[in-house]
Design a protein around this motif. Structure first.
Motif, PDB file in Angstrom:
ATOM      1  N   ARG A   1       0.837  -1.199   0.000  1.00 40.62           N
ATOM      2  CA  ARG A   1       0.000   0.000   0.000  1.00 40.62           C
ATOM      3  C   ARG A   1       0.874   1.252   0.000  1.00 40.62           C
ATOM      4  NH1 ARG A   1      -5.485  -0.789   3.164  1.00 40.62           N
ATOM      5  NH2 ARG A   1      -5.870  -2.997   2.793  1.00 40.62           N
ATOM      6  N   ARG A   2       0.279   2.342  -0.403  1.00 43.58           N
ATOM      7  CA  ARG A   2       0.990   3.623  -0.395  1.00 43.58           C
ATOM      8  C   ARG A   2       1.063   4.140   1.037  1.00 43.58           C
ATOM      9  NH1 ARG A   2       0.337   9.116  -0.626  1.00 43.58           N
ATOM     10  NH2 ARG A   2      -1.926   9.056  -0.412  1.00 43.58           N
ATOM     11  N   ILE A   3       2.248   4.561   1.431  1.00 36.88           N
ATOM     12  CA  ILE A   3       2.437   5.133   2.764  1.00 36.88           C
ATOM     13  C   ILE A   3       2.199   6.639   2.686  1.00 36.88           C
ATOM     14  CG2 ILE A   3       4.101   5.565   4.617  1.00 36.88           C
ATOM     15  CD1 ILE A   3       5.430   2.877   3.838  1.00 36.88           C
ATOM     16  N   LEU A   4       1.319   7.127   3.540  1.00 34.50           N
ATOM     17  CA  LEU A   4       1.012   8.554   3.583  1.00 34.50           C
ATOM     18  C   LEU A   4       2.214   9.314   4.130  1.00 34.50           C
ATOM     19  CD1 LEU A   4      -2.616   8.487   5.068  1.00 34.50           C
ATOM     20  CD2 LEU A   4      -1.869   8.092   2.714  1.00 34.50           C
ATOM     21  N   THR A   5       2.444  10.511   3.592  1.00 35.30           N
ATOM     22  CA  THR A   5       3.583  11.316   4.036  1.00 35.30           C
ATOM     23  C   THR A   5       3.146  12.734   4.397  1.00 35.30           C
ATOM     24  OG1 THR A   5       4.124  11.882   1.745  1.00 35.30           O
ATOM     25  CG2 THR A   5       5.285   9.995   2.712  1.00 35.30           C
ATOM     26  N   VAL A   6       3.941  13.357   5.250  1.00 36.00           N
ATOM     27  CA  VAL A   6       3.594  14.671   5.799  1.00 36.00           C
ATOM     28  C   VAL A   6       3.661  15.798   4.782  1.00 36.00           C
ATOM     29  CG1 VAL A   6       4.274  14.052   8.145  1.00 36.00           C
ATOM     30  CG2 VAL A   6       5.955  15.107   6.615  1.00 36.00           C
ATOM     31  N   ASP A   7       4.317  15.580   3.657  1.00 39.44           N
ATOM     32  CA  ASP A   7       4.456  16.652   2.671  1.00 39.44           C
ATOM     33  C   ASP A   7       3.238  16.771   1.760  1.00 39.44           C
ATOM     34  OD1 ASP A   7       5.400  14.118   1.716  1.00 39.44           O
ATOM     35  OD2 ASP A   7       6.166  15.123  -0.069  1.00 39.44           O
TER      36      ASP A   7
ATOM     37  N   LEU B   1      11.179  24.799  15.850  1.00 38.86           N
ATOM     38  CA  LEU B   1      12.267  25.005  14.891  1.00 38.86           C
ATOM     39  C   LEU B   1      12.674  23.677  14.248  1.00 38.86           C
ATOM     40  CD1 LEU B   1      14.473  26.808  13.595  1.00 38.86           C
ATOM     41  CD2 LEU B   1      15.898  26.257  15.575  1.00 38.86           C
ATOM     42  N   ARG B   2      12.876  22.647  15.064  1.00 36.57           N
ATOM     43  CA  ARG B   2      13.288  21.349  14.524  1.00 36.57           C
ATOM     44  C   ARG B   2      12.171  20.714  13.698  1.00 36.57           C
ATOM     45  NH1 ARG B   2      15.538  18.780  19.817  1.00 36.57           N
ATOM     46  NH2 ARG B   2      15.593  16.852  18.629  1.00 36.57           N
ATOM     47  N   ARG B   3      10.929  20.912  14.109  1.00 28.01           N
ATOM     48  CA  ARG B   3       9.791  20.377  13.346  1.00 28.01           C
ATOM     49  C   ARG B   3       9.709  21.061  11.980  1.00 28.01           C
ATOM     50  NH1 ARG B   3       6.424  20.590  17.188  1.00 28.01           N
ATOM     51  NH2 ARG B   3       5.648  22.684  16.814  1.00 28.01           N
ATOM     52  N   ASP B   4       9.868  22.386  11.959  1.00 28.84           N
ATOM     53  CA  ASP B   4       9.848  23.120  10.685  1.00 28.84           C
ATOM     54  C   ASP B   4      10.999  22.674   9.788  1.00 28.84           C
ATOM     55  OD1 ASP B   4       7.615  24.475  11.582  1.00 28.84           O
ATOM     56  OD2 ASP B   4       8.685  26.349  12.027  1.00 28.84           O
ATOM     57  N   ARG B   5      12.161  22.436  10.393  1.00 29.80           N
ATOM     58  CA  ARG B   5      13.322  21.965   9.638  1.00 29.80           C
ATOM     59  C   ARG B   5      13.029  20.585   9.030  1.00 29.80           C
ATOM     60  NH1 ARG B   5      18.064  21.900  13.360  1.00 29.80           N
ATOM     61  NH2 ARG B   5      17.732  24.129  13.317  1.00 29.80           N
ATOM     62  N   ALA B   6      12.374  19.738   9.802  1.00 25.72           N
ATOM     63  CA  ALA B   6      12.023  18.397   9.307  1.00 25.72           C
ATOM     64  C   ALA B   6      11.086  18.500   8.109  1.00 25.72           C
ATOM     65  CB  ALA B   6      11.368  17.579  10.417  1.00 25.72           C
ATOM     66  N   MET B   7      10.067  19.328   8.229  1.00 25.55           N
ATOM     67  CA  MET B   7       9.103  19.475   7.132  1.00 25.55           C
ATOM     68  C   MET B   7       9.791  20.021   5.881  1.00 25.55           C
ATOM     69  SD  MET B   7       6.190  18.309   8.103  1.00 25.55           S
ATOM     70  CE  MET B   7       4.962  19.026   7.033  1.00 25.55           C
ATOM     71  N   ALA B   8      10.673  20.983   6.059  1.00 25.75           N
ATOM     72  CA  ALA B   8      11.389  21.553   4.912  1.00 25.75           C
ATOM     73  C   ALA B   8      12.268  20.500   4.247  1.00 25.75           C
ATOM     74  CB  ALA B   8      12.224  22.749   5.363  1.00 25.75           C
ATOM     75  N   LYS B   9      12.921  19.686   5.055  1.00 24.77           N
ATOM     76  CA  LYS B   9      13.799  18.649   4.499  1.00 24.77           C
ATOM     77  C   LYS B   9      12.996  17.608   3.722  1.00 24.77           C
ATOM     78  CE  LYS B   9      17.545  15.521   5.604  1.00 24.77           C
ATOM     79  NZ  LYS B   9      18.454  14.995   6.594  1.00 24.77           N
ATOM     80  N   VAL B  10      11.844  17.218   4.250  1.00 21.17           N
ATOM     81  CA  VAL B  10      10.994  16.235   3.563  1.00 21.17           C
ATOM     82  C   VAL B  10      10.508  16.804   2.230  1.00 21.17           C
ATOM     83  CG1 VAL B  10       8.777  15.011   3.666  1.00 21.17           C
ATOM     84  CG2 VAL B  10      10.280  15.031   5.667  1.00 21.17           C
ATOM     85  N   LYS B  11      10.056  18.041   2.245  1.00 20.85           N
ATOM     86  CA  LYS B  11       9.560  18.663   1.011  1.00 20.85           C
ATOM     87  C   LYS B  11      10.677  18.814  -0.021  1.00 20.85           C
ATOM     88  CE  LYS B  11       5.649  20.918   3.160  1.00 20.85           C
ATOM     89  NZ  LYS B  11       5.037  22.138   3.635  1.00 20.85           N
ATOM     90  N   LYS B  12      11.857  19.194   0.443  1.00 21.92           N
ATOM     91  CA  LYS B  12      12.997  19.346  -0.470  1.00 21.92           C
ATOM     92  C   LYS B  12      13.376  17.994  -1.077  1.00 21.92           C
ATOM     93  CE  LYS B  12      17.756  20.992  -0.689  1.00 21.92           C
ATOM     94  NZ  LYS B  12      18.882  21.551   0.058  1.00 21.92           N
ATOM     95  N   ALA B  13      13.386  16.955  -0.264  1.00 18.44           N
ATOM     96  CA  ALA B  13      13.728  15.614  -0.759  1.00 18.44           C
ATOM     97  C   ALA B  13      12.706  15.146  -1.792  1.00 18.44           C
ATOM     98  CB  ALA B  13      13.812  14.630   0.403  1.00 18.44           C
ATOM     99  N   ARG B  14      11.441  15.456  -1.574  1.00 21.43           N
ATOM    100  CA  ARG B  14      10.390  15.058  -2.525  1.00 21.43           C
ATOM    101  C   ARG B  14      10.555  15.777  -3.860  1.00 21.43           C
ATOM    102  NH1 ARG B  14       8.177  10.268  -1.371  1.00 21.43           N
ATOM    103  NH2 ARG B  14       7.500  10.256   0.760  1.00 21.43           N
ATOM    104  N   ARG B  15      10.896  17.061  -3.794  1.00 22.94           N
ATOM    105  CA  ARG B  15      11.087  17.818  -5.036  1.00 22.94           C
ATOM    106  C   ARG B  15      12.274  17.282  -5.823  1.00 22.94           C
ATOM    107  NH1 ARG B  15       9.782  22.307  -1.710  1.00 22.94           N
ATOM    108  NH2 ARG B  15      11.992  22.761  -1.438  1.00 22.94           N
ATOM    109  N   ALA B  16      13.302  16.851  -5.100  1.00 23.80           N
ATOM    110  CA  ALA B  16      14.514  16.345  -5.752  1.00 23.80           C
ATOM    111  C   ALA B  16      14.307  14.949  -6.344  1.00 23.80           C
ATOM    112  CB  ALA B  16      15.666  16.320  -4.751  1.00 23.80           C
ATOM    113  N   ALA B  17      13.312  14.235  -5.833  1.00 22.35           N
ATOM    114  CA  ALA B  17      13.085  12.842  -6.284  1.00 22.35           C
ATOM    115  C   ALA B  17      12.454  12.768  -7.657  1.00 22.35           C
ATOM    116  CB  ALA B  17      12.197  12.114  -5.280  1.00 22.35           C
TER     117      ALA B  17
END
Length: 173
Positions: A4-10, A157-173
């Motif tokens: 199944r597809r795993i839901l993601t925060v981005d 701050l760390r939560r916002d950093r996590a969200m930014a990193k996930v979104k950046k990784a998705r764009r790069a994929a």
């Protein structure tokens, strides 16, 4: 069994589902076992060590887990309607990751031991003590059942950093 597809925060729709409080299961049925089998296959494919049903879009109180190390035989575990009966006062920090928060890891402090009650794959009630990685993983997955992600335990701050990193990784994929 199906992956199944795993839901993601981005993804906004995924995040809304991940934030839902999961509902209790009435009984362990063949239909529920099929869901657990799909979840386990999905978790192995990801790969991960734990997965809550809400992470595959099913907001019910079900978790699968396998803490076997690479090279060891698989040791799948199933937790239906898990609840923590007691937890230790002493905490342990552990670097956590999450299949719904891909490519991000951070330390979270949790009780080092918990006593839990749940139904297993056969529908039998089990009471068990968890410590170490098992305690960390079961608490992490049980948070999902309450609509809580591990990054919710972090500073803003760390939560916002996590969200930014996930979104950046998705764009790069």
């Amino acid at each position: 069994m199906a992956i199944r597809r795993i839901l993601t925060v981005d993804n906004a729709a995924d995040l809304a589902t991940l934030k839902k409080i999961s509902t209790p299961v009435e009984a362990v049925t063949d239909e529920l076992r099929a869901l657990m089998d799909d979840m386990l296959e999905t978790m192995y494919d990801a790969p991960g060590i734990g997965l809550a049903a809400v992470q595959v879009g099913e907001p019910v109180r079900v978790i699968v887990m396998d803490l076997a190390r690479e090279g060891e035989d698989k040791a799948p575990r199933y937790f239906v309607n898990p609840e923590i009966l007691a937890s230790s006062e002493d905490l342990q920090g552990y670097e956590e990751g999450c299949l719904s928060v891909p490519e991000y890891y951070d330390e979270v402090e949790r009780p080092s031991k918990v006593t839990l009650r749940y139904m297993n794959y056969q529908g039998e009630t089990v009471v068990e003590e968890a410590e170490g990685l098992f305690a960390v993983c079961i608490q992490h997955e049980m948070d999902h059942l309450e609509g809580v992600l591990f990054i919710d335990h972090l500073s803003r701050l760390r939560r916002d950093r996590a969200m930014a990193k996930v979104k950046k990784a998705r764009r790069a994929a």
